[in-house]
Scaffold this motif. Structure first.
Motif, short mmCIF file in Angstrom:
data_model
loop_
_atom_site.label_atom_id
_atom_site.label_comp_id
_atom_site.label_asym_id
_atom_site.label_seq_id
_atom_site.Cartn_x
_atom_site.Cartn_y
_atom_site.Cartn_z
N GLN A 265 38.90 109.85 -56.62
CA GLN A 265 38.47 111.24 -56.82
C GLN A 265 39.46 112.23 -56.27
O GLN A 265 40.24 112.81 -57.03
N CYS A 266 39.53 112.47 -54.98
CA CYS A 266 40.51 113.44 -54.48
C CYS A 266 41.89 112.80 -54.43
O CYS A 266 42.90 113.48 -54.51
N GLY A 267 41.95 111.49 -54.28
CA GLY A 267 43.21 110.76 -54.31
C GLY A 267 43.89 110.55 -52.98
O GLY A 267 44.87 109.82 -52.91
N TYR A 268 43.42 111.18 -51.92
CA TYR A 268 44.12 111.07 -50.64
C TYR A 268 44.13 109.65 -50.11
O TYR A 268 45.16 109.16 -49.65
N CYS A 269 43.03 108.95 -50.21
CA CYS A 269 42.95 107.58 -49.70
C CYS A 269 43.49 106.56 -50.69
O CYS A 269 43.74 105.40 -50.33
N THR A 270 43.69 106.96 -51.92
CA THR A 270 43.97 106.01 -53.00
C THR A 270 45.20 105.13 -52.77
O THR A 270 45.10 103.91 -52.96
N PRO A 271 46.34 105.64 -52.36
CA PRO A 271 47.49 104.75 -52.15
C PRO A 271 47.19 103.63 -51.15
O PRO A 271 47.46 102.46 -51.42
N GLY A 272 46.64 104.00 -50.01
CA GLY A 272 46.30 102.98 -49.00
C GLY A 272 45.22 102.03 -49.49
O GLY A 272 45.26 100.83 -49.22
N MET A 273 44.26 102.57 -50.22
CA MET A 273 43.19 101.74 -50.76
C MET A 273 43.74 100.75 -51.78
O MET A 273 43.35 99.57 -51.80
N GLU B 246 32.52 90.64 -49.93
CA GLU B 246 33.85 90.37 -49.39
C GLU B 246 34.82 91.50 -49.73
O GLU B 246 35.68 91.86 -48.91
N ILE B 247 34.69 92.06 -50.91
CA ILE B 247 35.53 93.21 -51.28
C ILE B 247 35.23 94.36 -50.32
O ILE B 247 36.15 94.98 -49.77
N ARG B 248 33.96 94.65 -50.12
CA ARG B 248 33.56 95.73 -49.20
C ARG B 248 34.13 95.50 -47.80
O ARG B 248 34.64 96.42 -47.17
N GLU B 249 34.03 94.29 -47.33
CA GLU B 249 34.54 93.96 -46.00
C GLU B 249 36.06 94.16 -45.95
O GLU B 249 36.59 94.71 -44.99
N HIS B 250 36.74 93.72 -46.99
CA HIS B 250 38.20 93.79 -47.02
C HIS B 250 38.70 95.24 -47.01
O HIS B 250 39.72 95.54 -46.37
N ILE B 251 38.01 96.13 -47.70
CA ILE B 251 38.45 97.53 -47.76
C ILE B 251 37.79 98.39 -46.68
O ILE B 251 38.05 99.59 -46.61
N SER B 252 36.98 97.79 -45.84
CA SER B 252 36.19 98.57 -44.87
C SER B 252 37.05 99.35 -43.87
O SER B 252 36.57 100.32 -43.29
N GLY B 253 38.28 98.99 -43.69
CA GLY B 253 39.15 99.73 -42.78
C GLY B 253 39.82 100.93 -43.41
O GLY B 253 40.59 101.63 -42.76
N ASN B 254 39.56 101.16 -44.68
CA ASN B 254 40.13 102.31 -45.38
C ASN B 254 39.01 103.32 -45.64
O ASN B 254 38.04 103.01 -46.33
N TYR B 255 39.16 104.50 -45.10
CA TYR B 255 38.15 105.54 -45.28
C TYR B 255 38.32 106.27 -46.60
O TYR B 255 39.42 106.59 -47.01
N CYS B 256 37.19 106.53 -47.25
CA CYS B 256 37.16 107.35 -48.44
C CYS B 256 35.95 108.27 -48.31
O CYS B 256 34.82 107.79 -48.19
N ARG B 257 36.20 109.55 -48.35
CA ARG B 257 35.11 110.51 -48.19
C ARG B 257 34.51 110.96 -49.51
O ARG B 257 33.52 111.65 -49.53
N CYS B 258 35.13 110.58 -50.62
CA CYS B 258 34.69 111.11 -51.91
C CYS B 258 33.85 110.16 -52.75
O CYS B 258 32.92 110.60 -53.42
N THR B 259 34.18 108.88 -52.75
CA THR B 259 33.59 107.99 -53.75
C THR B 259 32.33 107.27 -53.31
O THR B 259 31.60 106.76 -54.14
N GLY B 260 32.09 107.14 -52.02
CA GLY B 260 30.98 106.32 -51.57
C GLY B 260 31.28 104.84 -51.72
O GLY B 260 30.39 104.01 -51.58
N TYR B 261 32.51 104.50 -52.07
CA TYR B 261 33.03 103.14 -52.17
C TYR B 261 32.52 102.35 -53.37
O TYR B 261 33.13 101.38 -53.76
N GLN B 262 31.40 102.72 -53.94
CA GLN B 262 30.83 101.95 -55.04
C GLN B 262 31.82 101.80 -56.19
O GLN B 262 32.04 100.71 -56.70
#
Length: 162
Positions: free
Chosen positions: A101-109, A127-143
């Motif tokens: 969405q905003c794209g700020y976290c996208t490269p690291g994600m 397992e996907i959720r756990e693996h990306i859990s160290g990357n914050y995203c304020r826009c997408t809700g991770y779903q």
């Protein structure tokens, strides 16, 4: 006291030699010395994941690694992963699922997600959720991010089975 050290490393497939301040972080080296601005600086404490790059094959927080320690290392940034085509399907899935969405976290994600594609090709949603859990995203809700990664995992498994 300003100390410098000479380093030679490989960044996105290109050999790079520089004299760097011993206090310079990898993320700052990439952004200021090499003009690779895809990875972002955010928390500067290794918490948010915006500065994630690949170091010798593993995702790391660029704000926690000192550039002076990288002599002989291999660094891959989002620019390198994109240019190589390695994550083209992942990028397309992010777009299709509106996971950027905003794209700020996208490269690291994307760098973090690329790791699970190779390390755990049969990963579950949990397992996907756990693996990306160290990357914050304020826009997408991770779903949407989890959906995109899951889509790529399924697609790659299907391609390998064919």
């Amino acid at each position: 006291m300003n100390r410098r050290i000479d380093i030679t490393l490989t960044v996105n497939g290109e050999r790079v030699s520089r004299s760097v301040d011993t206090r310079l972080h990898l993320i700052d080296f990439l952004r200021t010395e090499l003009g690779l601005t895809g990875a972002h600086t955010a928390c500067e404490h290794g918490v948010c994941g915006a500065c994630t790059v690949r170091l010798d094959g593993d995702p790391v927080r660029g704000c926690l690694v000192m550039a002076a320690s990288l002599d002989g290392s291999v660094v891959e940034t989002i620019e390198g992963l994109s240019d190589s085509g390695e994550i083209r399907d992942l990028q397309e899935a992010f777009v299709a699922r509106n996971a950027a969405q905003c794209g700020y976290c996208t490269p690291g994600m994307l760098v973090t997600a690329a790791d699970i594609l190779t390390q755990a090709p049969n990963a579950s949603r949990e397992e996907i959720r756990e693996h990306i859990s160290g990357n914050y995203c304020r826009c997408t809700g991770y779903q949407a991010i989890v959906d995109a990664v899951e889509d790529v995992l399924k697609s790659r498994r299907k391609s390998e089975a064919a």
